[in-house]
Write a protein that holds these residues in place. Structure first.
Motif, PDB file in Angstrom:
ATOM      1  N   ILE A   1       0.817  -1.217   0.000  1.00 13.92           N
ATOM      2  CA  ILE A   1       0.000   0.000   0.000  1.00 13.92           C
ATOM      3  C   ILE A   1       0.852   1.269   0.000  1.00 13.92           C
ATOM      4  O   ILE A   1       0.388   2.328  -0.375  1.00 13.92           O
ATOM      5  CB  ILE A   1      -0.997  -0.017   1.181  1.00 13.92           C
ATOM      6  CG1 ILE A   1      -2.191   0.909   0.942  1.00 13.92           C
ATOM      7  CG2 ILE A   1      -0.330   0.354   2.484  1.00 13.92           C
ATOM      8  CD1 ILE A   1      -3.203   0.361   0.002  1.00 13.92           C
ATOM      9  N   GLY A   2       2.121   1.164   0.428  1.00 17.31           N
ATOM     10  CA  GLY A   2       3.003   2.325   0.406  1.00 17.31           C
ATOM     11  C   GLY A   2       3.495   2.777   1.771  1.00 17.31           C
ATOM     12  O   GLY A   2       4.020   3.882   1.909  1.00 17.31           O
ATOM     13  N   ALA A   8      16.571  13.372   7.595  1.00 11.35           N
ATOM     14  CA  ALA A   8      18.013  13.495   7.343  1.00 11.35           C
ATOM     15  C   ALA A   8      18.342  14.873   6.798  1.00 11.35           C
ATOM     16  O   ALA A   8      19.348  15.478   7.190  1.00 11.35           O
ATOM     17  CB  ALA A   8      18.470  12.406   6.374  1.00 11.35           C
ATOM     18  N   GLY A   9      17.482  15.393   5.929  1.00 11.03           N
ATOM     19  CA  GLY A   9      17.688  16.735   5.378  1.00 11.03           C
ATOM     20  C   GLY A   9      17.633  17.819   6.447  1.00 11.03           C
ATOM     21  O   GLY A   9      18.249  18.875   6.302  1.00 11.03           O
ATOM     22  N   ALA A  10      16.907  17.547   7.515  1.00  6.46           N
ATOM     23  CA  ALA A  10      16.799  18.507   8.626  1.00  6.46           C
ATOM     24  C   ALA A  10      17.844  18.233   9.701  1.00  6.46           C
ATOM     25  O   ALA A  10      17.812  18.833  10.774  1.00  6.46           O
ATOM     26  CB  ALA A  10      15.398  18.440   9.222  1.00  6.46           C
ATOM     27  N   ARG A  64      10.078   6.104   4.100  1.00  3.65           N
ATOM     28  CA  ARG A  64      11.374   6.448   3.488  1.00  3.65           C
ATOM     29  C   ARG A  64      11.420   7.938   3.160  1.00  3.65           C
ATOM     30  O   ARG A  64      12.446   8.598   3.328  1.00  3.65           O
ATOM     31  CB  ARG A  64      11.618   5.610   2.222  1.00  3.65           C
ATOM     32  CG  ARG A  64      12.132   4.213   2.519  1.00  3.65           C
ATOM     33  CD  ARG A  64      12.633   3.499   1.272  1.00  3.65           C
ATOM     34  NE  ARG A  64      11.612   3.313   0.259  1.00  3.65           N
ATOM     35  CZ  ARG A  64      10.763   2.290   0.220  1.00  3.65           C
ATOM     36  NH1 ARG A  64      10.825   1.350   1.155  1.00  3.65           N
ATOM     37  NH2 ARG A  64       9.878   2.184  -0.749  1.00  3.65           N
ATOM     38  N   GLU A  65      10.294   8.474   2.732  1.00  2.00           N
ATOM     39  CA  GLU A  65      10.232   9.915   2.465  1.00  2.00           C
ATOM     40  C   GLU A  65      10.383  10.702   3.768  1.00  2.00           C
ATOM     41  O   GLU A  65      11.092  11.706   3.820  1.00  2.00           O
ATOM     42  CB  GLU A  65       8.922  10.278   1.769  1.00  2.00           C
ATOM     43  CG  GLU A  65       8.738  11.759   1.527  1.00  2.00           C
ATOM     44  CD  GLU A  65       9.787  12.401   0.620  1.00  2.00           C
ATOM     45  OE1 GLU A  65       9.922  13.638   0.661  1.00  2.00           O
ATOM     46  OE2 GLU A  65      10.487  11.678  -0.128  1.00  2.00           O
ATOM     47  N   VAL A  92      13.325   6.808  14.696  1.00  2.00           N
ATOM     48  CA  VAL A  92      13.588   5.369  14.691  1.00  2.00           C
ATOM     49  C   VAL A  92      12.404   4.711  13.989  1.00  2.00           C
ATOM     50  O   VAL A  92      11.258   4.872  14.409  1.00  2.00           O
ATOM     51  CB  VAL A  92      13.747   4.806  16.115  1.00  2.00           C
ATOM     52  CG1 VAL A  92      13.925   3.288  16.069  1.00  2.00           C
ATOM     53  CG2 VAL A  92      14.904   5.477  16.835  1.00  2.00           C
ATOM     54  N   VAL A  93      12.699   3.983  12.911  1.00  2.00           N
ATOM     55  CA  VAL A  93      11.658   3.319  12.135  1.00  2.00           C
ATOM     56  C   VAL A  93      11.848   1.806  12.229  1.00  2.00           C
ATOM     57  O   VAL A  93      12.939   1.303  11.961  1.00  2.00           O
ATOM     58  CB  VAL A  93      11.693   3.747  10.651  1.00  2.00           C
ATOM     59  CG1 VAL A  93      10.632   3.008   9.850  1.00  2.00           C
ATOM     60  CG2 VAL A  93      11.516   5.256  10.521  1.00  2.00           C
ATOM     61  N   PHE A  94      10.794   1.112  12.610  1.00  2.39           N
ATOM     62  CA  PHE A  94      10.771  -0.346  12.621  1.00  2.39           C
ATOM     63  C   PHE A  94       9.915  -0.792  11.438  1.00  2.39           C
ATOM     64  O   PHE A  94       8.685  -0.772  11.524  1.00  2.39           O
ATOM     65  CB  PHE A  94      10.167  -0.885  13.926  1.00  2.39           C
ATOM     66  CG  PHE A  94      11.046  -0.718  15.125  1.00  2.39           C
ATOM     67  CD1 PHE A  94      11.942  -1.715  15.487  1.00  2.39           C
ATOM     68  CD2 PHE A  94      10.970   0.429  15.904  1.00  2.39           C
ATOM     69  CE1 PHE A  94      12.753  -1.569  16.617  1.00  2.39           C
ATOM     70  CE2 PHE A  94      11.769   0.583  17.027  1.00  2.39           C
ATOM     71  CZ  PHE A  94      12.672  -0.415  17.384  1.00  2.39           C
TER      72      PHE A  94
END
Length: 188
Positions: free
Chosen positions: A20-21, A34-36, A27-28, A70-72
């Protein structure tokens, strides 16, 4: 808002069917973090053993007090760590850390007990409504025939992939009559 400290919610569960995305959305978010200048740790449940030591090692790069994400991902695979994460890991993280779980199933009831309900949020992702799916497919270059098939089949979770396939096919277009019947497949 939570990533920039403007929300009390510090734990987010993003749930929805496979493909579904969910991961693409996160990831976005990770790219923007990371950009911040926000430290990001991505833990894929398919790549880590479902034991506390593996999680502890993955979180070592976090600097005390610095904002972090933190992404699981594929959390369903390591969901047995729920208790350890709630009891020990997440409380030990700085208040500036946003923890996001990506899973196909809704979080267990325990995530909304004993005060967790004030810091946890669930976001359910589902298929796009037909007009939105058709517009998105069109923006990504799908032709009218592909959009019509998308609407007829109702498989709107593959809009982006289907549109990409349509664009690729148009670039090397053979006559429409020789196209395979099943086009809405993805490698997501």
């Amino acid at each position: 808002a939570a990533l920039h400290g403007r929300s009390a919610q510090r734990v987010v569960h993003v749930v929805g069917p496979g493909g579904i995305g969910k991961s693409a959305l996160l990831r976005e978010l990770a790219r923007r973090a990371a950009g911040a200048g926000i430290e990001t740790v991505w833990i894929d449940g398919r790549d880590v053993a479902p034991f506390p030591d593996g999680i502890d090692s993955a979180l070592e790069p976090l600097v005390d007090g610095a904002p972090a994400l933190v992404v699981f991902d594929s959390y369903d695979v390591i969901g047995s760590l729920d208790g350890d994460l709630r009891d020990r890991v997440i409380p030990a993280l700085p208040d500036t850390t946003l923890v996001v779980f990506i899973a196909r199933k809704a979080p267990s009831r325990s995530w909304f007990e004993h005060g967790w309900d004030s810091v946890v949020r669930t976001i359910e992702l589902g298929p796009l409504p037909e007009p939105v799916a058709a517009r998105l497919a069109s923006v990504h270059g799908a032709d009218e025939a592909d959009i019509a098939e998308l609407i007829v089949t109702g498989d709107r979770k593959f809009v982006h992939a289907g549109a990409q396939q349509s664009v690729a096919r148009c670039a090397t277009q053979s006559p429409r009559s020789t196209r395979p019947k099943k086009r809405w497949q993805t490698t997501m």
